[in-house]
Each structure stands twice: as C-alpha cells, then as structure tokens.
Design a protein around this motif. Structure first.
Motif, PDB file in Angstrom:
ATOM      1  N   ARG A 139       0.681  -1.369  -0.083  1.00  0.00           N
ATOM      2  CA  ARG A 139      -0.178  -0.031   0.074  1.00  0.00           C
ATOM      3  C   ARG A 139       0.851   0.963  -0.172  1.00  0.00           C
ATOM      4  O   ARG A 139       1.891   1.271   0.517  1.00  0.00           O
ATOM      5  N   ASP A 140       0.394   2.227  -0.494  1.00  0.00           N
ATOM      6  CA  ASP A 140       1.189   3.393  -0.771  1.00  0.00           C
ATOM      7  C   ASP A 140       1.293   4.225   0.500  1.00  0.00           C
ATOM      8  O   ASP A 140       0.205   4.632   1.197  1.00  0.00           O
ATOM      9  N   LEU A 141       2.416   4.546   0.937  1.00  0.00           N
ATOM     10  CA  LEU A 141       2.728   5.054   2.455  1.00  0.00           C
ATOM     11  C   LEU A 141       2.117   6.544   2.351  1.00  0.00           C
ATOM     12  O   LEU A 141       1.496   6.727   3.363  1.00  0.00           O
ATOM     13  N   LEU A 142       2.235   7.137   1.278  1.00  0.00           N
ATOM     14  CA  LEU A 142       2.039   8.674   1.221  1.00  0.00           C
ATOM     15  C   LEU A 142       0.364   8.568   1.570  1.00  0.00           C
ATOM     16  O   LEU A 142      -0.256   9.710   2.259  1.00  0.00           O
ATOM     17  N   SER A 143      -0.359   7.888   0.547  1.00  0.00           N
ATOM     18  CA  SER A 143      -1.832   7.880   0.953  1.00  0.00           C
ATOM     19  C   SER A 143      -2.206   7.517   2.111  1.00  0.00           C
ATOM     20  O   SER A 143      -3.244   8.012   2.814  1.00  0.00           O
ATOM     21  N   ARG A 144      -1.612   6.563   2.768  1.00  0.00           N
ATOM     22  CA  ARG A 144      -1.951   6.155   4.085  1.00  0.00           C
ATOM     23  C   ARG A 144      -1.764   7.262   5.316  1.00  0.00           C
ATOM     24  O   ARG A 144      -2.471   7.547   6.144  1.00  0.00           O
ATOM     25  N   VAL A 145      -0.677   7.947   5.003  1.00  0.00           N
ATOM     26  CA  VAL A 145      -0.186   9.161   5.889  1.00  0.00           C
ATOM     27  C   VAL A 145      -1.257  10.258   5.689  1.00  0.00           C
ATOM     28  O   VAL A 145      -1.482  10.873   6.983  1.00  0.00           O
ATOM     29  N   MET A 146      -1.437  10.442   4.487  1.00  0.00           N
ATOM     30  CA  MET A 146      -2.534  11.444   4.450  1.00  0.00           C
ATOM     31  C   MET A 146      -3.937  11.264   4.830  1.00  0.00           C
ATOM     32  O   MET A 146      -4.588  12.028   5.531  1.00  0.00           O
ATOM     33  N   TYR A 147      -4.382   9.977   4.832  1.00  0.00           N
ATOM     34  CA  TYR A 147      -5.809   9.431   5.338  1.00  0.00           C
ATOM     35  C   TYR A 147      -5.680   9.447   6.868  1.00  0.00           C
ATOM     36  O   TYR A 147      -6.676   9.659   7.433  1.00  0.00           O
ATOM     37  N   GLY A 148      -4.275   9.033   7.357  1.00  0.00           N
ATOM     38  CA  GLY A 148      -4.119   9.002   8.807  1.00  0.00           C
ATOM     39  C   GLY A 148      -4.150  10.252   9.484  1.00  0.00           C
ATOM     40  O   GLY A 148      -4.510  10.097  10.504  1.00  0.00           O
ATOM     41  N   ALA A 149      -3.966  11.080   8.687  1.00  0.00           N
ATOM     42  CA  ALA A 149      -4.021  12.566   9.232  1.00  0.00           C
ATOM     43  C   ALA A 149      -5.442  13.029   9.602  1.00  0.00           C
ATOM     44  O   ALA A 149      -5.750  13.626  10.564  1.00  0.00           O
ATOM     45  N   ARG A 150      -6.363  12.508   8.790  1.00  0.00           N
ATOM     46  CA  ARG A 150      -7.698  12.619   8.852  1.00  0.00           C
ATOM     47  C   ARG A 150      -8.442  12.103  10.179  1.00  0.00           C
ATOM     48  O   ARG A 150      -8.737  12.764  11.102  1.00  0.00           O
ATOM     49  N   THR A 151      -7.754  10.803  10.542  1.00  0.00           N
ATOM     50  CA  THR A 151      -8.310  10.222  11.594  1.00  0.00           C
ATOM     51  C   THR A 151      -7.414  10.751  12.757  1.00  0.00           C
ATOM     52  O   THR A 151      -8.269  11.203  13.863  1.00  0.00           O
ATOM     53  N   SER A 152      -6.339  11.007  12.843  1.00  0.00           N
ATOM     54  CA  SER A 152      -5.576  11.719  14.162  1.00  0.00           C
ATOM     55  C   SER A 152      -6.027  12.993  14.394  1.00  0.00           C
ATOM     56  O   SER A 152      -6.252  13.389  15.592  1.00  0.00           O
ATOM     57  N   LEU A 153      -6.308  14.001  13.412  1.00  0.00           N
ATOM     58  CA  LEU A 153      -6.779  15.240  13.559  1.00  0.00           C
ATOM     59  C   LEU A 153      -8.138  15.266  13.869  1.00  0.00           C
ATOM     60  O   LEU A 153      -8.770  16.095  14.897  1.00  0.00           O
ATOM     61  N   LEU A 154      -8.875  14.287  13.472  1.00  0.00           N
ATOM     62  CA  LEU A 154     -10.375  14.203  13.776  1.00  0.00           C
ATOM     63  C   LEU A 154     -10.688  13.727  15.260  1.00  0.00           C
ATOM     64  O   LEU A 154     -11.238  14.538  16.034  1.00  0.00           O
ATOM     65  N   ILE A 155      -9.718  12.984  15.775  1.00  0.00           N
ATOM     66  CA  ILE A 155      -9.559  12.476  17.099  1.00  0.00           C
ATOM     67  C   ILE A 155      -9.277  13.705  18.024  1.00  0.00           C
ATOM     68  O   ILE A 155      -9.856  13.760  19.219  1.00  0.00           O
ATOM     69  N   GLY A 156      -8.163  14.228  17.562  1.00  0.00           N
ATOM     70  CA  GLY A 156      -7.712  15.494  18.214  1.00  0.00           C
ATOM     71  C   GLY A 156      -8.596  16.523  18.368  1.00  0.00           C
ATOM     72  O   GLY A 156      -8.837  16.960  19.605  1.00  0.00           O
ATOM     73  N   LEU A 157      -9.324  16.715  17.516  1.00  0.00           N
ATOM     74  CA  LEU A 157     -10.569  17.911  17.605  1.00  0.00           C
ATOM     75  C   LEU A 157     -11.520  17.433  18.362  1.00  0.00           C
ATOM     76  O   LEU A 157     -11.983  18.300  19.325  1.00  0.00           O
TER      77      LEU A 157
ATOM     78  N   GLN B 207      -8.549   0.974   9.201  1.00  0.00           N
ATOM     79  CA  GLN B 207      -8.626   2.572   9.140  1.00  0.00           C
ATOM     80  C   GLN B 207      -7.280   2.842   9.519  1.00  0.00           C
ATOM     81  O   GLN B 207      -6.917   2.667  10.517  1.00  0.00           O
ATOM     82  N   PRO B 208      -6.570   3.877   8.662  1.00  0.00           N
ATOM     83  CA  PRO B 208      -5.459   4.130   9.018  1.00  0.00           C
ATOM     84  C   PRO B 208      -5.380   5.434   9.982  1.00  0.00           C
ATOM     85  O   PRO B 208      -6.083   6.318  10.013  1.00  0.00           O
ATOM     86  N   SER B 209      -4.397   5.195  11.065  1.00  0.00           N
ATOM     87  CA  SER B 209      -3.924   6.557  11.817  1.00  0.00           C
ATOM     88  C   SER B 209      -2.502   6.438  11.842  1.00  0.00           C
ATOM     89  O   SER B 209      -1.916   5.452  11.694  1.00  0.00           O
ATOM     90  N   TRP B 210      -1.925   7.449  12.340  1.00  0.00           N
ATOM     91  CA  TRP B 210      -0.363   7.677  12.361  1.00  0.00           C
ATOM     92  C   TRP B 210       0.174   6.464  13.187  1.00  0.00           C
ATOM     93  O   TRP B 210       1.223   5.944  13.107  1.00  0.00           O
ATOM     94  N   GLY B 211      -0.580   6.255  14.425  1.00  0.00           N
ATOM     95  CA  GLY B 211      -0.250   5.516  15.240  1.00  0.00           C
ATOM     96  C   GLY B 211      -0.103   3.953  14.957  1.00  0.00           C
ATOM     97  O   GLY B 211       0.656   3.104  15.141  1.00  0.00           O
TER      98      GLY B 211
END
Length: 282
Positions: free
Chosen positions: A68-86, A228-232
C-alpha cells in the motif's frame, strides 16, 4: 484579526501555523490529493521478494508490507488523528470548563466535591488510565476520542476553577449579584466570556497532547483499529520492519512530531497574545 496578525509576526508561531495549515489541507483533501486509496494493495508496490519498496518517483514515501502507498496512508491517517484530536480535545475542554466554573462559582460542598474528584483524576497517570479505559472498551475511533477526553479534562478544570474563584470576588460580579442578577446571567455574561481565552489556548495546546496520546494508544494496539489508518497504527503495523524498511516508521513519526510541535508552538503564542499579563515581557 489582531490575534492572527500577532501569530504571523512571530517566526516560531508562523512556522507552526503553516505546518498546521498544510496538515489540515492534506487531511481535508486526502480523497483528491492522495495518489491511491489507503487500502489499495498494489502489486507494483512490492519487490520481487515481496518486500516493501523504498521512496521513489512512483511512490514518494515508499510502500508498506502489503504494497500500500505510504503517502496515501499518511494523508488519510492525518484525517483520523486530527479528527480524534479535535473531537476529544473539544469534549475535554468543554467538560473541564463546566466542572471548573461550577466548582468556582458554587463553592461550598459542591465545589469541594468537584475539585476533590478533579484532584483524584489528576493523581492517576493519564497514559495508564487511558490504556485501562481503552482496554475495557471496544476500540474504535469514537471510543478512543471518548477515552482521551476522559483523561484530559482535569487540567482545564483546575485552571477554570482558579479563574472563576477569582472572578466571583471581583466588584463588578458582586455589584451584578446585588442588583438581583440570577446565576445564569452572571455566569453566562460575566464569567464565561473571561474564560474564552483559556479555552482557546488549552484547546490548541491540548490537540498536541491528544494527537500524541492517540498515536500511543494505536501503537499499543488498543486505539484506532486497522484497516482504518492513523499515524499510530501505521507505526504499529510496521514496527518489526524498522531496520529493513525504516521509512515505514520514519514518515508517520515525522508527521506526529511536526503536528504536535506546531500545535504547541501556536498554543504558546496564543497564551502570550491573549493573556494580558504576558504582554510586554518579550
């Protein structure tokens, strides 16, 4: 606008603001900017031996162990991590302000009970408490957000209690109450507005803590669950390949570091700008 101008005038907070803007843009626009879907297992993303590919012109951040493309997973992981953060930090700040204002305004036995409970929660290590709660509940995005909120509200409550306790002794509050103003009017019109700057500062600083805590829980396997990707959990899935494919850990780790650092830098700047006692000390 004054706050934004002050932020952009300071090099450190300007750096944090730019990084936050970039991360938010990548997260919001991931469906259009990501070169692949985060779960697409690409045959060309693996070497002949089945190993992940390093960064290249086709895969800018390389691929993971499933192709799997790591750039795509990092970008989608940002959605998860920031959503949880907010979400988690929003709940924590709201609950902490309610507890702190109630205790500081009511005082008496109610204030004592609320602040004793707050002190009891502060006595528990936040990470250990989060691990216990996450292990007891079924891990999911919203459960992780709830768990993080349950361990992060205490600092806000303590600060809100201190500020509210000082405000209720001010002359304008005493005068308003002597004129027959009800509790809702006093709290809503005269106390809550004074805590807005506190909410903004802690809301910003807390996102950094929340992103780090979410990454820690996901790394331990009790946070956001794959696919579901997240940075962690990207780091969790790739930890055994740290020596043979270090990019799998390095890039999501850099994303966590820069995001947390940027929110801390902006939060510190907001505290200096919004707190009148800090002005003129630079």
């Amino acid at each position: 606008m004054r706050v934004l101008r002050e932020l952009l005038r300071r090099p450190v907070s300007l750096f944090g603001t730019v990084v936050i803007a970039i991360v938010l843009t990548l997260a919001l626009c991931a469906p259009w900017l990501a070169p692949y879907a985060p779960d697409d297992q690409l045959f060309e993303g693996l070497s002949l031996e089945g190993a992940p590919l390093p960064p290249s012109a086709q895969f800018w951040l390389g691929t993971d162990t499933l192709g799997r493309d790591l750039l795509s997973r990092v970008m989608y992981g940002a959605r998860t991590s920031l959503l949880i953060g907010l979400v988690a930090n929003g709940m924590a700040v709201t609950f902490g302000l309610l507890v702190g204002m109630t205790a500081g305004y009511a005082r008496g036995w109610l204030g004592a009970v609320l602040m004793s409970f707050t002190d009891l929660m502060m006595a528990f290590p936040a990470l250990l408490l989060a691990i216990v709660l996450a292990a007891l509940l079924r891990p999911s995005l919203w459960i992780v957000a709830l768990v993080i909120a349950l361990v992060n509200w205490v600092q806000v409550a303590r600060i809100a209690f201190t500020e509210t306790s000082a405000l209720v002794e001010r002359d304008f509050i005493l005068a308003e109450r002597s004129l027959g103003a009800g509790h809702a009017r006093v709290v809503g019109l005269h106390i809550a507005p004074h805590l807005i700057s506190t909410a903004i500062v802690w809301g910003t600083l807390g996102i950094a803590t929340t992103v780090l805590l979410e990454a820690t829980l996901s790394f331990l396997g009790i946070g956001v669950q794959p696919p579901q990707p997240s940075w962690g959990n990207i780091i969790f899935e790739s930890q055994s390949y740290f020596t043979s494919a270090p990019w799998l850990v390095f890039f999501p780790g850099i994303a966590i570091l820069l995001t947390a650092l940027s929110f801390n830098l902006v939060g510190d700047a907001l505290r200096d700008i919004l707190d009148p006692t800090q002005r003129g000390r630079d």
